[in-house]
Design a protein around this motif. Structure first.
Motif, PDB file in Angstrom:
ATOM      1  N   PHE A 156       0.832  -1.208   0.000  1.00  0.00           N
ATOM      2  CA  PHE A 156       0.000   0.000   0.000  1.00  0.00           C
ATOM      3  C   PHE A 156       0.867   1.259   0.000  1.00  0.00           C
ATOM      4  O   PHE A 156       0.579   2.227  -0.705  1.00  0.00           O
ATOM      5  N   GLU A 157       1.918   1.237   0.782  1.00  0.00           N
ATOM      6  CA  GLU A 157       2.838   2.372   0.810  1.00  0.00           C
ATOM      7  C   GLU A 157       3.511   2.565  -0.544  1.00  0.00           C
ATOM      8  O   GLU A 157       3.702   3.694  -0.996  1.00  0.00           O
ATOM      9  N   ARG A 158       3.854   1.449  -1.191  1.00  0.00           N
ATOM     10  CA  ARG A 158       4.469   1.538  -2.510  1.00  0.00           C
ATOM     11  C   ARG A 158       3.506   2.137  -3.525  1.00  0.00           C
ATOM     12  O   ARG A 158       3.883   2.980  -4.349  1.00  0.00           O
ATOM     13  N   ALA A 159       2.254   1.706  -3.486  1.00  0.00           N
ATOM     14  CA  ALA A 159       1.252   2.246  -4.411  1.00  0.00           C
ATOM     15  C   ALA A 159       1.058   3.742  -4.197  1.00  0.00           C
ATOM     16  O   ALA A 159       0.991   4.514  -5.167  1.00  0.00           O
ATOM     17  N   LEU A 160       0.967   4.168  -2.946  1.00  0.00           N
ATOM     18  CA  LEU A 160       0.806   5.588  -2.657  1.00  0.00           C
ATOM     19  C   LEU A 160       1.999   6.395  -3.179  1.00  0.00           C
ATOM     20  O   LEU A 160       1.841   7.482  -3.743  1.00  0.00           O
ATOM     21  N   GLU A 161       3.182   5.843  -2.986  1.00  0.00           N
ATOM     22  CA  GLU A 161       4.396   6.521  -3.457  1.00  0.00           C
ATOM     23  C   GLU A 161       4.371   6.697  -4.976  1.00  0.00           C
ATOM     24  O   GLU A 161       4.659   7.784  -5.495  1.00  0.00           O
ATOM     25  N   LEU A 162       4.037   5.633  -5.694  1.00  0.00           N
ATOM     26  CA  LEU A 162       4.028   5.697  -7.152  1.00  0.00           C
ATOM     27  C   LEU A 162       2.887   6.561  -7.684  1.00  0.00           C
ATOM     28  O   LEU A 162       3.033   7.214  -8.723  1.00  0.00           O
TER      29      LEU A 162
END
Length: 236
Positions: A156-162
């Motif tokens: 989820f953190e990766r998706a938000l970052e991207l």
């Protein structure tokens, strides 16, 4: 203000379990026709047990299955099963009703779209490409991208970052409360439970919203963004 929608893939956009069941049944019939001396029910139970043990995406399921009763692999039987599985999988890989129109309306409203899937990268992209969805998503996060599965916060953190959005600017849509809802809540993302794809008989999802049809997202997002606009006007 909601700026991005994050979707689970299997049983949220794609009726994965229907596809898997039909593909396995076709593979068993083909292997029996090719000489497998095992009744259909027993074969299905053994294959499902392998999936339960190794994971639903396990790629050597038929190899393991044939080694169990035969002690060796008859490649005529194996090949027959694999070909039938692939043909049935493609025929049965379908979107839930209103998925395409919902995604298009969200895009027209200016939202960014993402997928978070525990599936292997190759399998997730194959499904998206086969269904002609690959060009609709700004971001696709699979297991290989973080090395962690939901409900870990990492995907989820990766998706938000991207996506370049804050947690409060995103909404997660998924069919598995223990993974999709719990994981999103860990990082502060609002959640919508895809009850239309539920295969667990979930009573209480714990999500902020529940969807009997994916198209209900349009009204939910419009309501959230209208509320945000009103709040901003009041504060001004």
């Amino acid at each position: 203000m909601i700026r991005a929608i994050i979707f689970d893939l299997d049983n949220t956009l794609v009726d994965f379990m229907l596809m898997k069941r039909m593909a396995v049944e076709a593979a068993i019939d083909a292997m029996i026709d090719a000489g497998l001396e095992l009744n259909r029910d027993a074969a299905e139970q053994e294959i499902l047990a392998i999936y339960e043990r190794e994971g639903i995406e396990y790629q050597r399921v038929f190899d393991d299955f044939l080694e169990s009763p035969l002690g060796t692999i008859d490649h005529k039987i194996l090949a027959s099963g694999i070909v039938a599985y692939r043909r049935a999988r493609e025929a049965a890989l379908v979107l839930y009703p209103h998925v395409t129109v919902t995604l298009m309306e969200l895009l027209k409203a200016g939202l960014r779209l993402a997928v978070i899937s525990d599936a292997p990268r190759r399998e997730a992209w194959l499904r998206l490409c086969y269904l002609n969805l690959h060009h609709l998503f700004d971001v696709v996060v699979t297991f290989e991208d973080t090395g962690e599965r939901k409900p870990s916060a990492a995907p989820f953190e990766r998706a938000l970052e991207l996506l370049d959005v804050a947690p409060e600017e995103a909404l997660m849509v998924g069919d598995w409360p223990d993974r999709d809802v719990v994981g999103a809540m860990k990082v502060g993302i609002r959640t919508a439970f895809a009850r239309y794809g539920d295969t667990f008989g979930t009573v209480r999802s714990g999500a902020d919203f529940e969807l009997a049809d994916i198209h209900e997202l349009i009204g939910i997002v419009a309501g959230l963004n209208a509320g945000s606009a009103s709040l901003e006007e009041t504060e001004a």
